[in-house]
Design a protein around this motif. Sequence first.
Motif, PDB file in Angstrom:
ATOM      1  N   ALA A 192      -3.292  -1.348  11.023  1.00  0.00           N
ATOM      2  CA  ALA A 192      -3.101   0.005  11.558  1.00  0.00           C
ATOM      3  C   ALA A 192      -2.590   0.945  10.471  1.00  0.00           C
ATOM      4  O   ALA A 192      -3.012   2.104  10.379  1.00  0.00           O
ATOM      5  CB  ALA A 192      -2.129  -0.032  12.739  1.00  0.00           C
ATOM      6  N   VAL A 193      -1.677   0.441   9.633  1.00  0.00           N
ATOM      7  CA  VAL A 193      -1.180   1.249   8.507  1.00  0.00           C
ATOM      8  C   VAL A 193      -2.322   1.561   7.545  1.00  0.00           C
ATOM      9  O   VAL A 193      -2.472   2.705   7.084  1.00  0.00           O
ATOM     10  CB  VAL A 193      -0.048   0.501   7.764  1.00  0.00           C
ATOM     11  N   PHE A 194      -3.143   0.558   7.261  1.00  0.00           N
ATOM     12  CA  PHE A 194      -4.300   0.754   6.381  1.00  0.00           C
ATOM     13  C   PHE A 194      -5.221   1.837   6.937  1.00  0.00           C
ATOM     14  O   PHE A 194      -5.666   2.735   6.211  1.00  0.00           O
ATOM     15  CB  PHE A 194      -5.058  -0.570   6.236  1.00  0.00           C
ATOM     16  N   GLY A 195      -5.518   1.749   8.242  1.00  0.00           N
ATOM     17  CA  GLY A 195      -6.384   2.747   8.867  1.00  0.00           C
ATOM     18  C   GLY A 195      -5.783   4.131   8.838  1.00  0.00           C
ATOM     19  O   GLY A 195      -6.485   5.128   8.607  1.00  0.00           O
ATOM     20  N   VAL A 212       0.630   8.393  -8.485  1.00  0.00           N
ATOM     21  CA  VAL A 212       0.487   6.942  -8.347  1.00  0.00           C
ATOM     22  C   VAL A 212      -0.961   6.616  -7.985  1.00  0.00           C
ATOM     23  O   VAL A 212      -1.486   7.137  -6.997  1.00  0.00           O
ATOM     24  CB  VAL A 212       1.423   6.409  -7.248  1.00  0.00           C
ATOM     25  N   PRO A 213      -1.654   5.767  -8.778  1.00  0.00           N
ATOM     26  CA  PRO A 213      -3.046   5.414  -8.454  1.00  0.00           C
ATOM     27  C   PRO A 213      -3.143   4.777  -7.065  1.00  0.00           C
ATOM     28  O   PRO A 213      -2.273   3.986  -6.668  1.00  0.00           O
ATOM     29  CB  PRO A 213      -3.421   4.410  -9.551  1.00  0.00           C
ATOM     30  N   ASN A 214      -4.189   5.119  -6.345  1.00  0.00           N
ATOM     31  CA  ASN A 214      -4.368   4.591  -4.987  1.00  0.00           C
ATOM     32  C   ASN A 214      -4.391   3.069  -4.936  1.00  0.00           C
ATOM     33  O   ASN A 214      -3.910   2.456  -3.981  1.00  0.00           O
ATOM     34  CB  ASN A 214      -5.658   5.138  -4.379  1.00  0.00           C
ATOM     35  N   TRP A 215      -4.963   2.456  -5.970  1.00  0.00           N
ATOM     36  CA  TRP A 215      -5.102   1.011  -5.925  1.00  0.00           C
ATOM     37  C   TRP A 215      -3.750   0.305  -5.928  1.00  0.00           C
ATOM     38  O   TRP A 215      -3.634  -0.816  -5.436  1.00  0.00           O
ATOM     39  CB  TRP A 215      -5.986   0.510  -7.066  1.00  0.00           C
ATOM     40  N   LEU A 216      -2.719   0.950  -6.465  1.00  0.00           N
ATOM     41  CA  LEU A 216      -1.382   0.354  -6.451  1.00  0.00           C
ATOM     42  C   LEU A 216      -0.812   0.280  -5.033  1.00  0.00           C
ATOM     43  O   LEU A 216       0.140  -0.451  -4.771  1.00  0.00           O
ATOM     44  CB  LEU A 216      -0.426   1.155  -7.342  1.00  0.00           C
ATOM     45  N   ILE A 217      -1.369   1.052  -4.133  1.00  0.00           N
ATOM     46  CA  ILE A 217      -0.955   1.009  -2.725  1.00  0.00           C
ATOM     47  C   ILE A 217      -1.872   0.096  -1.920  1.00  0.00           C
ATOM     48  O   ILE A 217      -1.420  -0.778  -1.176  1.00  0.00           O
ATOM     49  CB  ILE A 217      -0.952   2.429  -2.121  1.00  0.00           C
ATOM     50  N   TYR A 218      -3.181   0.287  -2.099  1.00  0.00           N
ATOM     51  CA  TYR A 218      -4.140  -0.411  -1.247  1.00  0.00           C
ATOM     52  C   TYR A 218      -4.309  -1.894  -1.595  1.00  0.00           C
ATOM     53  O   TYR A 218      -4.483  -2.723  -0.699  1.00  0.00           O
ATOM     54  CB  TYR A 218      -5.496   0.286  -1.296  1.00  0.00           C
ATOM     55  N   PRO A 220      -2.059  -4.192  -2.923  1.00  0.00           N
ATOM     56  CA  PRO A 220      -1.006  -5.028  -2.325  1.00  0.00           C
ATOM     57  C   PRO A 220      -1.065  -5.049  -0.800  1.00  0.00           C
ATOM     58  O   PRO A 220      -0.794  -6.087  -0.172  1.00  0.00           O
ATOM     59  CB  PRO A 220       0.297  -4.369  -2.817  1.00  0.00           C
ATOM     60  N   LEU A 221      -1.421  -3.910  -0.191  1.00  0.00           N
ATOM     61  CA  LEU A 221      -1.527  -3.858   1.266  1.00  0.00           C
ATOM     62  C   LEU A 221      -2.636  -4.782   1.756  1.00  0.00           C
ATOM     63  O   LEU A 221      -2.463  -5.537   2.724  1.00  0.00           O
ATOM     64  CB  LEU A 221      -1.779  -2.423   1.720  1.00  0.00           C
ATOM     65  N   ALA A 222      -3.787  -4.742   1.075  1.00  0.00           N
ATOM     66  CA  ALA A 222      -4.907  -5.613   1.456  1.00  0.00           C
ATOM     67  C   ALA A 222      -4.537  -7.081   1.278  1.00  0.00           C
ATOM     68  O   ALA A 222      -4.871  -7.926   2.121  1.00  0.00           O
ATOM     69  CB  ALA A 222      -6.139  -5.266   0.617  1.00  0.00           C
ATOM     70  N   ALA A 223      -3.817  -7.396   0.180  1.00  0.00           N
ATOM     71  CA  ALA A 223      -3.395  -8.781  -0.058  1.00  0.00           C
ATOM     72  C   ALA A 223      -2.441  -9.248   1.038  1.00  0.00           C
ATOM     73  O   ALA A 223      -2.522 -10.397   1.501  1.00  0.00           O
ATOM     74  CB  ALA A 223      -2.738  -8.894  -1.427  1.00  0.00           C
TER      75      ALA A 223
END
Length: 416
Positions: A192-195, A212-218, A220-223
């Motif tokens: 839900a947070v990802f969405g 902050v690059p988006n990948w640094l958020i997404y 770790p969240l995906a992992a």
Amino acid sequence: MTERRHIVDLLRSDVVSGFLLIAGAVVALLWANSPWRDGYEAVRTFTFGPEPLHLRLSVEAWASDALLAIFFFIVGNELKQEFIHGELRNPRRAMLPIVAAICGMVVPALIYAAVNIGQGPAIKGWGIPMATDIAFAVAILAVVGRYLPPALRTFLLTLAIVDDLGAIVVIAIFYTSDISFVPLVAAFVLLAVFGYLQNGRGLARALDRSPVPNWLIYVPLAAAIWTLMHASGVHATIAGVAMGLLMRTSPLPHESTSPSERVEHIIRPWSSSLVLPFFALMSAGVVFTGFGTLFSDSAALGVVLGLVVGKLVGISGGAWVTTKLTRAELNPSLRWIDIIGMSMLAGIGFTVSLLISELSFPGAPQMMSDAKGGVLFASLTATVLASIVLSVRNVHYRKTGPASAEAEAPNGQTTG
């Protein structure tokens, strides 16, 4: 730089991806049945990973649970684009592959059950022929069907995703001793947070403008989502599908392309060149013991008939009946012979079917081996039969163009 870009573009092609996947599967089969089979088994069963997170897994498990989740993310993302902007935004066309997928699970299971009624523990394998291996099916379709209408690939993707979701639900309910609900709920919370990060327009804009690059958020969240899904006991590839379906497919005013397009552009070459071939290399190494017992062992026979006959009858028959009883419709660029060929292709059960074979007969190694042999034989048979039909259709469309099916059918209605 130009050559590198050309290679990357080639790797985005389904045809190149298909050849690499098939090559990985062939190498695995040859290696697993060669004098060096012990080396193959040693590589496949080598375990590594963080023990505190219960992620000390074999190389085979990392390939099928973690790496394959990347491929499922691509598939889920592509389906989201189709549902929002493409073929599946028409509910009458979206309904057809969904119903066909359900029929394509139920009919093979019923055929298996009919063959194995009264056969003791063999009946436990009724879920084996339910699953379609999406990676192999899409690869074969790309290799033999370059000129086939794009709508057929979309039909197969939708059907295979519904099929896989159904198979995973069956595993969770009937073939898993327990589900850990705390990590499962936590995974859904993070989804839900990802969405929200993807589709909350104000937040998405703020993230894009952040230093902050988006990948640094997404990343770790995906992992974290994948780890929690895996810990729950549910097949972790579901995490990939879910995140793909949550991707935002429409660009904001300050964006030239959507996150869906950008991420797919980056990940697809890696999925094609590394994820799928390595998955095939680790998953396709079935030890061949001959087909002598396939037609004497009821479990093996049920698997073969379920995948080869059940998928064909369930998918094509279910789709045809649905168009007669509801407002669902087949894409005008397709004809029913195309759906028949694609239904044959769905008989490639492989990975999930092999998994259910292991879960069905943990205390009966011979029955498990026969069931796996049935999966292998059925998958090869389905590949050959589907390739013949789809190759003939491919030649037809190469000569006439995909629009020919629509032109052949009056008032835009397809005929068989």
